[in-house]
Design a protein around this motif. Structure first.
Motif, PDB file in Angstrom:
ATOM      1  N   GLU A 136       0.827  -1.202   0.000  1.00 42.23           N
ATOM      2  CA  GLU A 136       0.000   0.000   0.000  1.00 42.23           C
ATOM      3  C   GLU A 136       0.864   1.255   0.000  1.00 42.23           C
ATOM      4  OE1 GLU A 136      -2.854   0.083   3.152  1.00 42.23           O
ATOM      5  OE2 GLU A 136      -3.819  -1.774   2.486  1.00 42.23           O
ATOM      6  N   SER A 137       1.877   1.232   0.878  1.00 46.97           N
ATOM      7  CA  SER A 137       2.673   2.442   1.033  1.00 46.97           C
ATOM      8  C   SER A 137       4.160   2.136   0.876  1.00 46.97           C
ATOM      9  CB  SER A 137       2.407   3.051   2.412  1.00 46.97           C
ATOM     10  OG  SER A 137       3.503   2.897   3.279  1.00 46.97           O
ATOM     11  N   TYR A 138       4.957   3.169   0.811  1.00 48.49           N
ATOM     12  CA  TYR A 138       6.414   3.006   0.700  1.00 48.49           C
ATOM     13  C   TYR A 138       6.970   2.219   1.884  1.00 48.49           C
ATOM     14  CZ  TYR A 138       6.897   6.616   4.276  1.00 48.49           C
ATOM     15  OH  TYR A 138       6.832   7.302   5.455  1.00 48.49           O
ATOM     16  N   THR A 178      11.717   2.831  -6.089  1.00 46.04           N
ATOM     17  CA  THR A 178      12.321   3.649  -7.148  1.00 46.04           C
ATOM     18  C   THR A 178      13.019   2.804  -8.203  1.00 46.04           C
ATOM     19  OG1 THR A 178      14.480   3.826  -6.063  1.00 46.04           O
ATOM     20  CG2 THR A 178      12.830   5.491  -5.471  1.00 46.04           C
ATOM     21  N   ARG A 179      13.160   3.408  -9.364  1.00 45.63           N
ATOM     22  CA  ARG A 179      13.894   2.785 -10.463  1.00 45.63           C
ATOM     23  C   ARG A 179      15.325   2.471 -10.038  1.00 45.63           C
ATOM     24  NH1 ARG A 179      15.329   2.920 -16.153  1.00 45.63           N
ATOM     25  NH2 ARG A 179      13.229   3.477 -16.812  1.00 45.63           N
ATOM     26  N   GLU A 180      15.969   3.429  -9.384  1.00 43.47           N
ATOM     27  CA  GLU A 180      17.378   3.285  -9.014  1.00 43.47           C
ATOM     28  C   GLU A 180      17.573   2.064  -8.105  1.00 43.47           C
ATOM     29  OE1 GLU A 180      15.618   6.188  -8.801  1.00 43.47           O
ATOM     30  OE2 GLU A 180      16.458   6.775 -10.739  1.00 43.47           O
ATOM     31  N   GLU A 181      16.659   1.951  -7.131  1.00 40.82           N
ATOM     32  CA  GLU A 181      16.783   0.861  -6.183  1.00 40.82           C
ATOM     33  C   GLU A 181      16.601  -0.489  -6.885  1.00 40.82           C
ATOM     34  OE1 GLU A 181      14.564   1.750  -2.430  1.00 40.82           O
ATOM     35  OE2 GLU A 181      14.273  -0.427  -2.437  1.00 40.82           O
ATOM     36  N   ALA A 182      15.690  -0.551  -7.840  1.00 45.34           N
ATOM     37  CA  ALA A 182      15.447  -1.805  -8.559  1.00 45.34           C
ATOM     38  C   ALA A 182      16.649  -2.159  -9.439  1.00 45.34           C
ATOM     39  CB  ALA A 182      14.171  -1.700  -9.388  1.00 45.34           C
ATOM     40  N   VAL A 183      17.204  -1.175 -10.118  1.00 44.54           N
ATOM     41  CA  VAL A 183      18.383  -1.430 -10.957  1.00 44.54           C
ATOM     42  C   VAL A 183      19.537  -1.928 -10.082  1.00 44.54           C
ATOM     43  CG1 VAL A 183      20.168  -0.340 -12.374  1.00 44.54           C
ATOM     44  CG2 VAL A 183      17.749   0.184 -12.791  1.00 44.54           C
ATOM     45  N   GLU A 184      19.687  -1.257  -8.933  1.00 43.53           N
ATOM     46  CA  GLU A 184      20.749  -1.646  -8.007  1.00 43.53           C
ATOM     47  C   GLU A 184      20.575  -3.102  -7.542  1.00 43.53           C
ATOM     48  OE1 GLU A 184      21.526  -0.213  -3.643  1.00 43.53           O
ATOM     49  OE2 GLU A 184      21.576   1.525  -4.975  1.00 43.53           O
ATOM     50  N   GLU A 185      19.337  -3.468  -7.261  1.00 41.96           N
ATOM     51  CA  GLU A 185      19.037  -4.848  -6.837  1.00 41.96           C
ATOM     52  C   GLU A 185      19.378  -5.842  -7.951  1.00 41.96           C
ATOM     53  OE1 GLU A 185      17.975  -6.433  -4.142  1.00 41.96           O
ATOM     54  OE2 GLU A 185      17.093  -8.301  -4.899  1.00 41.96           O
ATOM     55  N   ALA A 186      18.954  -5.530  -9.172  1.00 43.72           N
ATOM     56  CA  ALA A 186      19.233  -6.439 -10.293  1.00 43.72           C
ATOM     57  C   ALA A 186      20.742  -6.614 -10.465  1.00 43.72           C
ATOM     58  CB  ALA A 186      18.599  -5.916 -11.578  1.00 43.72           C
ATOM     59  N   GLU A 187      21.470  -5.522 -10.313  1.00 44.24           N
ATOM     60  CA  GLU A 187      22.935  -5.592 -10.454  1.00 44.24           C
ATOM     61  C   GLU A 187      23.569  -6.333  -9.277  1.00 44.24           C
ATOM     62  OE1 GLU A 187      24.137  -1.539 -11.165  1.00 44.24           O
ATOM     63  OE2 GLU A 187      23.470  -1.596 -13.272  1.00 44.24           O
ATOM     64  N   ARG A 188      23.032  -6.111  -8.085  1.00 46.04           N
ATOM     65  CA  ARG A 188      23.564  -6.804  -6.896  1.00 46.04           C
ATOM     66  C   ARG A 188      23.425  -8.324  -7.065  1.00 46.04           C
ATOM     67  NH1 ARG A 188      20.182  -4.979  -3.224  1.00 46.04           N
ATOM     68  NH2 ARG A 188      21.471  -3.145  -2.866  1.00 46.04           N
ATOM     69  N   MET A 189      22.242  -8.756  -7.531  1.00 43.25           N
ATOM     70  CA  MET A 189      22.024 -10.190  -7.635  1.00 43.25           C
ATOM     71  C   MET A 189      22.856 -10.795  -8.765  1.00 43.25           C
ATOM     72  SD  MET A 189      20.479 -10.238  -4.951  1.00 43.25           S
ATOM     73  CE  MET A 189      20.419 -12.029  -4.771  1.00 43.25           C
ATOM     74  N   ALA A 250       0.761  -4.109 -15.263  1.00 42.75           N
ATOM     75  CA  ALA A 250      -0.106  -5.208 -15.708  1.00 42.75           C
ATOM     76  C   ALA A 250      -1.027  -5.678 -14.582  1.00 42.75           C
ATOM     77  CB  ALA A 250       0.747  -6.363 -16.218  1.00 42.75           C
ATOM     78  N   PHE A 251      -0.535  -5.651 -13.331  1.00 35.20           N
ATOM     79  CA  PHE A 251      -1.347  -6.153 -12.214  1.00 35.20           C
ATOM     80  C   PHE A 251      -1.787  -5.019 -11.286  1.00 35.20           C
ATOM     81  CE2 PHE A 251       0.608  -9.846 -13.968  1.00 35.20           C
ATOM     82  CZ  PHE A 251      -0.425 -10.781 -13.909  1.00 35.20           C
ATOM     83  N   ASP A 252      -1.618  -3.800 -11.750  1.00 34.62           N
ATOM     84  CA  ASP A 252      -2.121  -2.635 -11.042  1.00 34.62           C
ATOM     85  C   ASP A 252      -1.598  -2.550  -9.601  1.00 34.62           C
ATOM     86  OD1 ASP A 252      -3.597  -0.318 -10.752  1.00 34.62           O
ATOM     87  OD2 ASP A 252      -5.352  -1.389  -9.974  1.00 34.62           O
ATOM     88  N   VAL A 253      -0.286  -2.607  -9.462  1.00 37.44           N
ATOM     89  CA  VAL A 253       0.308  -2.554  -8.133  1.00 37.44           C
ATOM     90  C   VAL A 253       0.927  -1.165  -7.924  1.00 37.44           C
ATOM     91  CG1 VAL A 253       1.869  -3.652  -6.490  1.00 37.44           C
ATOM     92  CG2 VAL A 253       0.844  -5.003  -8.347  1.00 37.44           C
ATOM     93  N   LYS A 254       0.252  -0.377  -7.047  1.00 37.93           N
ATOM     94  CA  LYS A 254       0.698   0.983  -6.781  1.00 37.93           C
ATOM     95  C   LYS A 254       0.998   1.159  -5.297  1.00 37.93           C
ATOM     96  CE  LYS A 254      -2.089   3.021 -10.462  1.00 37.93           C
ATOM     97  NZ  LYS A 254      -3.398   3.630 -10.727  1.00 37.93           N
ATOM     98  N   PHE A 255       1.791   2.167  -4.991  1.00 37.56           N
ATOM     99  CA  PHE A 255       2.061   2.474  -3.585  1.00 37.56           C
ATOM    100  C   PHE A 255       2.018   3.987  -3.393  1.00 37.56           C
ATOM    101  CE2 PHE A 255       6.396   4.292  -3.453  1.00 37.56           C
ATOM    102  CZ  PHE A 255       6.749   4.133  -4.790  1.00 37.56           C
ATOM    103  N   THR A 256       1.762   4.382  -2.140  1.00 40.96           N
ATOM    104  CA  THR A 256       1.800   5.803  -1.804  1.00 40.96           C
ATOM    105  C   THR A 256       3.227   6.144  -1.394  1.00 40.96           C
ATOM    106  OG1 THR A 256      -0.416   5.527  -0.931  1.00 40.96           O
ATOM    107  CG2 THR A 256       0.703   7.597  -0.414  1.00 40.96           C
ATOM    108  N   SER A 257       3.831   7.059  -2.103  1.00 37.74           N
ATOM    109  CA  SER A 257       5.223   7.418  -1.825  1.00 37.74           C
ATOM    110  C   SER A 257       5.302   8.280  -0.567  1.00 37.74           C
ATOM    111  CB  SER A 257       5.806   8.176  -3.017  1.00 37.74           C
ATOM    112  OG  SER A 257       5.208   9.464  -3.071  1.00 37.74           O
ATOM    113  N   LYS A 258       6.525   8.518  -0.101  1.00 39.14           N
ATOM    114  CA  LYS A 258       6.733   9.383   1.059  1.00 39.14           C
ATOM    115  C   LYS A 258       6.079  10.733   0.853  1.00 39.14           C
ATOM    116  CE  LYS A 258      10.924   7.726   3.266  1.00 39.14           C
ATOM    117  NZ  LYS A 258      12.377   7.739   3.269  1.00 39.14           N
TER     118      LYS A 258
END
Lengths: 490, 490
Positions: A136-138, A178-189, A250-258
């Motif tokens: 639901e939220s960040y 965030t995009r940055e955090e996801a990219v960082e995760e993909a690179e970390r793994m 595609a699955f309508d997954v949203k969150f409320t940001s800070k």
């Protein structure tokens, strides 16, 4: 045992098949395309699992479990994903069998599912459908979850471990603000995989990204590690995908940001599979059988007694008991092969085939001399050493063997990266030598496909560490900013 | 959190459902009958797996992996097995989907399997078909193999963990040269399960054998462990089957004995599943949430700081860092919940709901006094203790909690075994008190079925340790040699 296997030079493919069966790793089952992983092969997979699982947990991930089945309609929700995965898959249409009254077991046509279920080929859709309820939220982010599971992709041409309809794998699925955090995760793994491949499997890998054409269906970027096998063909050993917001949308997954804004979640997924068993086998093994790096060997040291009398045997037994418990205290796994139904030569051949890194042979004369014979599986060399301080010698030697196997594979791999600057050269090196061809490419899917059609080589990756180096495409002569790696691949 | 759960007295069934969801253990998925096991629930299952897996290996077993799919025809080979398992199952009939040209994903009717595949409900058939290739002589026996896997049994009425279409389990499948050895194996594994249930889950169990009517489809004898839940209903927590030569005959698996004779192989199979999660929850938990025995708790100790100023916080942090590392050196898993987004009361309720065995609260005044507050989840009691020697106090307390949870469940169970000597008494106790009813039964399937129809109680088992005690069947008045245990069951 006793019977050998086809040599690599004679028929590499047959060598592989012979080895997998003779070393008791796996076999074909009665179900087309599905394998049976035998206890010895599974023990190696279990070690891979344990080491990877620890690395996932050390990087903050937890395991969970999602359904085997995915409703057919879920595949339509992410447009590119459906084309990549929904075509060749196992479809469940009914939920009951019945006896037809004449002793035959038949499908009960009255028990037809309203919506067909697909046996998961990968779980992005069912997982993102689930994450919708978790986010639901960040404050609910990131979600760092992994799953160990079986998946099914209907394959027409299968090979044990390398390509099977059902295989075992792990799939990480993470959700970020965030995009940055996801990219960082993909690179970390990706780095977790690369380090695991090099440190544990002793297989050097090239870290890179896939071209658009070879990307995971639904990803914005696919990171990969590419290994080289002894026949000069490449093998993709693991992938980590930056999925952008595709599945969240595609699955309508949203969150409320800070900041109080409603935004779509960013995603990654990453996986390695029992295919790694194939990479392990083909990177190191030889015409005598499997060669296992010590860190993955279910049995690291095998001890074989050589005796004529019961008295000699008893004397050796006493020595081995002490040695074995010393080694076990050092977390070294040891098998004392004192079967009286087999001769030493038979045992030597069997453990050689099964890739045990170090063999200790102890005979009556050794006991008199205070020595043993050590035989290394990786170098096929033997030496006689003192019984004194033997456990420490063995521990050090296992470390040296691990290193040696890696460096041997690394030298081979490095010798098989060839810079080529024309299409003729490309074709010649590909045929004569194989391996990775480092060359310029114009960046188009069309060129990539044409080269593949004509040579069967594909772009394995655009290496992450490659430098900008202006040149011209070997195929079209158009400008290119950096070199990519082509190879034939498994 | 914050919102409570339905109380047990109000609605036991709803209490269970609320608890599973609120404690973050599992939830229903979009696929009918299939659950999602959430990270916290899966962490408990992982601990069960690790402990059981070690016990299996300590008793000589290895893991392996067999196909997810079983050809339909395999089910016809063992007559009683097909009736037990092939009726409600997931049937794969096709291997491809396609786009119908109007944007719909539909089943490709040209990709129909010649023989349907069944998603395994249990693996005896595919495994014995495989063992045929592994066994030639007595030297190949015993085969002691286990598999960790998912299985599917199409269930119409499902409940999280207790009855789901897909569930996770382990299934051991062993092959032996003699009847005696196979019976011994089945009994050994029953004892492994019983000991695990009592020592790890802290759930007392009755060891017994099933009546013919309740036996596994294809077994000559089904050993079982039966646990009692707080609502007085029984739950079968594990089974171990002596399969005789049924599957060896069905799949033509023979071996040459030491005496040179060709004989059919003897078999066992044994399994426990994610159902154990349900047993664990229902045996111990209360109206405040989950109660976990320390040996299974993913978090054994949670530490909550109570502070007003940053300085107080820093002071507490220093103390906790030392305590945490001391506890971790003792292999105790600790979470320091220093989230600044939640108040202590919220945290207390959350960890109570999640069943963390021991909570340590440390405030500014505690720091002055050199104390902490310890709160036990099992007894809901608090005490203030010295910070000195705290790690050892905690370690001992975790042992005491494990014991207490077991003994509480044991007292409850023992109070709910009632000897009854007439059918009226049987019905009265069943309605008023529930639990196990120890009574005489005439040994016929007919009586067992009539009692079930009339009261919903079934014979849970014929206890292994019951003494011969001549009497008459409470239902028919016919002679009976010993008492059996009836109960309503999950």
């Amino acid at each position: 045992m006793g019977k050998g296997i086809t040599s690599r030079s004679e028929d590499y493919s047959q060598w592989y098949n012979d080895l997998v069966v003779k070393a008791d790793l796996a076999e074909h089952s009665a179900v087309r395309g599905c394998m049976v992983i035998k206890p010895y092969g599974y023990a190696i997979w279990e070690r891979m699992q344990a080491i990877l699982d620890k690395r996932f947990k050390d990087t903050g991930h937890s395991n969970a479990y999602f359904p085997l089945f995915i409703p057919k309609s879920f595949f339509s929700k992410e447009a590119s994903h459906v084309e990549g995965f929904a075509t060749e898959c196992a479809v469940v249409t009914h939920y009951r069998l019945k006896n037809d009254g004449e002793g035959n077991i038949v499908v009960d046509e009255t028990a037809k599912l309203e919506e067909e279920l697909i046996v998961r080929p990968t779980s992005e859709t069912i997982i993102w459908n689930t994450y919708k309820g978790w986010i639901e939220s960040y404050r609910d982010l990131p979600i760092l979850v992994n799953q160990w599971a079986n998946v099914v992709r209907w394959e027409m041409r299968t090979r044990l471990f390398l390509r099977t309809a059902e295989f075992l794998w792990q799939e990480g699925h993470t959700a970020h603000a965030t995009r940055e955090e996801a990219v960082e995760e993909a690179e970390r793994m990706l780095e977790v995989y690369a380090d695991f491949a090099e440190q544990t499997l002793a297989v050097p890998v090239i870290r890179g990204v896939k071209t658009e054409n070879e990307r995971f269906a639904g990803a914005l970027e696919t990171y990969c590690i590419e290994a080289l096998m002894q026949d000069g063909k490449a093998l993709q050993a693991g992938t980590s995908h930056f999925l952008g917001q595709n599945f969240a949308k595609a699955f309508d997954v949203k969150f409320t940001s800070k900041e109080g804004k409603l935004e779509h979640v960013w995603a990654t997924s990453w996986g390695v599979s029992t295919r790694l068993m194939g990479a392990l086998i083909m990177a190191h093994s030889d015409d005598q059988g499997l060669v296992l790096p010590p860190k993955l060997a279910p049995i690291q040291v095998v001890i074989v007694p050589i005796y004529k009398t019961e008295e000699e045997k008893a004397n050796i037994d006493g020595f081995v008991r002490t040695l074995k418990s010393e080694l076990e205290d050092m977390d070294i796994s040891v098998k004392y092969d004192d079967r009286d139904t087999q001769r030493p030569g038979f045992k030597f051949a069997e453990w050689e085939m099964k890739g045990v890194p170090l063999r200790v042979a102890v005979g009556a004369r050794d006991m008199q001399n205070g020595t043993v014979e050590l035989a290394r599986r990786d170098t096929q060399t033997k030496e006689t050493v003192s019984q004194e301080g033997l456990a420490v010698i063995i521990e050090n030697l296992l470390g040296i063997i691990q290193e040696n196997i890696y460096h041997k594979a690394l030298s081979f791999r490095d010798e098989h990266i060839t810079e080529v600057n024309s299409y003729d050269e490309f074709k010649e090196v590909l045929e004569q030598k194989g391996g990775f061809l480092s060359c310029h490419w114009d960046g188009t899917v069309e060129t990539e496909k044409r080269v593949k059609e004509e040579t069967k080589a594909t772009i394995r990756c655009i290496p992450l560490d490659v430098e900008e180096d202006a040149g011209v495409c070997i195929f079209t002569g158009k400008p290119s900013a950096k070199r990519v790696l082509f190879a034939k691949a498994y």
